[in-house]
Design a protein around this motif. Structure first.
Motif, short mmCIF file in Angstrom:
data_model
loop_
_atom_site.label_atom_id
_atom_site.label_comp_id
_atom_site.label_asym_id
_atom_site.label_seq_id
_atom_site.Cartn_x
_atom_site.Cartn_y
_atom_site.Cartn_z
N LYS A 1 15.67 1.38 -7.79
CA LYS A 1 14.55 2.05 -7.69
C LYS A 1 16.28 3.53 -8.31
O LYS A 1 17.16 3.29 -7.16
N VAL A 2 16.18 3.59 -9.62
CA VAL A 2 16.65 5.11 -9.48
C VAL A 2 16.03 6.27 -8.72
O VAL A 2 16.54 6.37 -8.40
N ILE A 3 14.11 6.13 -8.42
CA ILE A 3 14.00 7.26 -7.95
C ILE A 3 13.40 6.73 -6.49
O ILE A 3 12.15 5.96 -7.14
N PRO A 4 13.83 6.02 -5.99
CA PRO A 4 13.22 6.15 -4.36
C PRO A 4 11.57 6.52 -4.27
O PRO A 4 12.01 8.43 -4.33
N MET A 5 10.87 6.60 -4.03
CA MET A 5 9.55 7.55 -3.27
C MET A 5 9.73 7.98 -2.18
O MET A 5 10.18 6.82 -1.64
N LYS A 6 9.07 9.31 -2.48
CA LYS A 6 9.23 9.56 -0.73
C LYS A 6 8.18 9.64 -0.16
O LYS A 6 7.26 8.75 -0.52
N PRO A 7 8.75 9.67 1.85
CA PRO A 7 7.77 9.23 2.23
C PRO A 7 6.16 9.58 2.38
O PRO A 7 6.44 10.99 1.37
N ILE A 8 4.99 8.97 2.37
CA ILE A 8 3.76 9.60 2.23
C ILE A 8 3.40 9.04 3.66
O ILE A 8 3.29 8.16 4.75
N ILE A 9 2.61 11.04 4.36
CA ILE A 9 1.44 10.68 4.95
C ILE A 9 0.23 10.87 4.98
O ILE A 9 -0.11 11.11 4.02
N ALA A 10 -0.67 9.89 5.58
CA ALA A 10 -1.59 8.99 5.39
C ALA A 10 -2.56 8.83 6.67
O ALA A 10 -1.57 8.63 7.80
N GLU A 11 -3.67 9.23 6.56
CA GLU A 11 -4.76 8.55 7.85
C GLU A 11 -5.56 7.59 7.12
O GLU A 11 -5.76 7.33 5.63
N ILE A 12 -5.77 6.72 8.33
CA ILE A 12 -6.77 5.51 8.18
C ILE A 12 -8.12 5.61 8.16
O ILE A 12 -8.43 6.41 9.10
N LYS A 13 -9.00 5.27 6.81
CA LYS A 13 -9.53 4.83 7.46
C LYS A 13 -10.45 3.43 7.15
O LYS A 13 -9.99 3.21 6.17
N TRP A 14 -11.83 3.98 7.36
CA TRP A 14 -12.88 2.83 6.78
C TRP A 14 -13.19 2.98 5.13
O TRP A 14 -13.58 3.60 5.67
N SER A 15 -13.43 1.86 4.45
CA SER A 15 -14.10 2.97 3.32
C SER A 15 -15.10 1.04 3.44
O SER A 15 -15.74 0.36 2.96
N GLU A 16 -16.86 1.85 3.45
CA GLU A 16 -17.99 1.38 2.97
C GLU A 16 -17.87 0.66 1.94
O GLU A 16 -18.60 -0.13 1.39
N GLU A 17 -18.06 1.31 0.92
CA GLU A 17 -18.05 1.68 -0.69
C GLU A 17 -17.06 0.30 -1.10
O GLU A 17 -17.33 -0.52 -1.92
N TYR A 18 -15.22 -0.06 -0.96
CA TYR A 18 -14.72 -0.81 -0.96
C TYR A 18 -14.39 -2.02 0.36
O TYR A 18 -14.02 -3.07 -0.22
N LEU A 19 -15.32 -1.81 1.94
CA LEU A 19 -14.90 -2.56 2.38
C LEU A 19 -13.43 -3.34 3.17
O LEU A 19 -12.74 -4.48 3.06
N THR A 20 -12.92 -2.11 3.01
CA THR A 20 -12.07 -1.95 3.76
C THR A 20 -11.04 -0.71 4.45
O THR A 20 -11.37 0.05 4.07
N TYR A 21 -10.21 -1.15 4.59
CA TYR A 21 -9.53 0.46 5.04
C TYR A 21 -8.25 1.15 4.01
O TYR A 21 -7.78 -0.26 3.55
N ILE A 22 -8.45 1.98 4.01
CA ILE A 22 -7.63 2.83 3.22
C ILE A 22 -7.22 3.79 3.56
O ILE A 22 -6.70 4.13 4.88
N LEU A 23 -5.69 4.26 2.95
CA LEU A 23 -5.18 4.94 3.15
C LEU A 23 -5.20 6.77 2.27
O LEU A 23 -5.38 6.59 0.71
N ILE A 24 -5.98 7.44 2.55
CA ILE A 24 -5.97 8.97 2.31
C ILE A 24 -4.44 9.63 2.65
O ILE A 24 -4.01 10.48 3.78
#
Length: 161
Positions: free
Chosen positions: A102-125
């Motif tokens: 990649k020309v511009i690599p993505m900078k690191p992301i800090i996220a919290e792990i949660k469970w989504s009842e709506e999507y029935l999966t683990y998500i990153l907030i």
């Protein structure tokens, strides 16, 4: 692949913690058990609502935990082989073989792990995009995931972005 069903929580009961040579607020890991009901004693009605971890190193040991600290194992391990639970805070960085193209690599992301009842999966907030989330599974191939803390012990990490 078998799915591992496992939970964690922080010890609530001081006496129980002492029996196990632990302290209130220490993490315990194992199976989850929720016990609620009513006790009638001498015409007095008392409701109870208790949350336990059946601790695997101490087989059969019911350890009462603070319900707000309960977290379920996602089935995902970080790049250092640490288990990732709901309410963990992770840092995502592009894997070297992805970012070098990649020309511009993505900078690191800090996220919290949660469970989504709506999507029935683990998500990153994330905080970088308000009210945005991503499916954790979408990041497993192209990103290194590193567990850097949890929202109970390291809330300040979410302010880092």
């Amino acid at each position: 692949m078998d799915r591992i069903i496992k939970f964690r929580g922080k010890i609530k009961d001081k006496n129980r913690a002492k029996e196990l040579n632990l302290k209130v607020g220490d993490w315990v890991y194992g199976y989850y058990f929720h016990d609620e009901g009513i006790i009638v004693h001498k015409k007095e009605i008392k409701k109870f609502d208790r949350h336990y971890i059946i601790n695997t190193p101490y087989i059969g040991e019911f350890i009462e935990v603070m319900p707000e600290t309960l977290g379920q194992f996602t089935g995902v391990y970080d790049k250092n082989k640490k288990e990732i639970y709901t309410s963990d805070i992770v840092r995502l960085t592009e894997k070297k073989n992805i970012s070098k193209n990649k020309v511009i690599p993505m900078k690191p992301i800090i996220a919290e792990i949660k469970w989504s009842e709506e999507y029935l999966t683990y998500i990153l907030i994330t905080l970088s995009i308000k009210d945005a989330f991503e499916n954790l599974a979408d990041y497993l191939e192209e990103y290194d995931i590193e567990k850097i803390g949890n929202v109970y012990d390291n809330k300040n990490l979410l302010e880092e972005e």
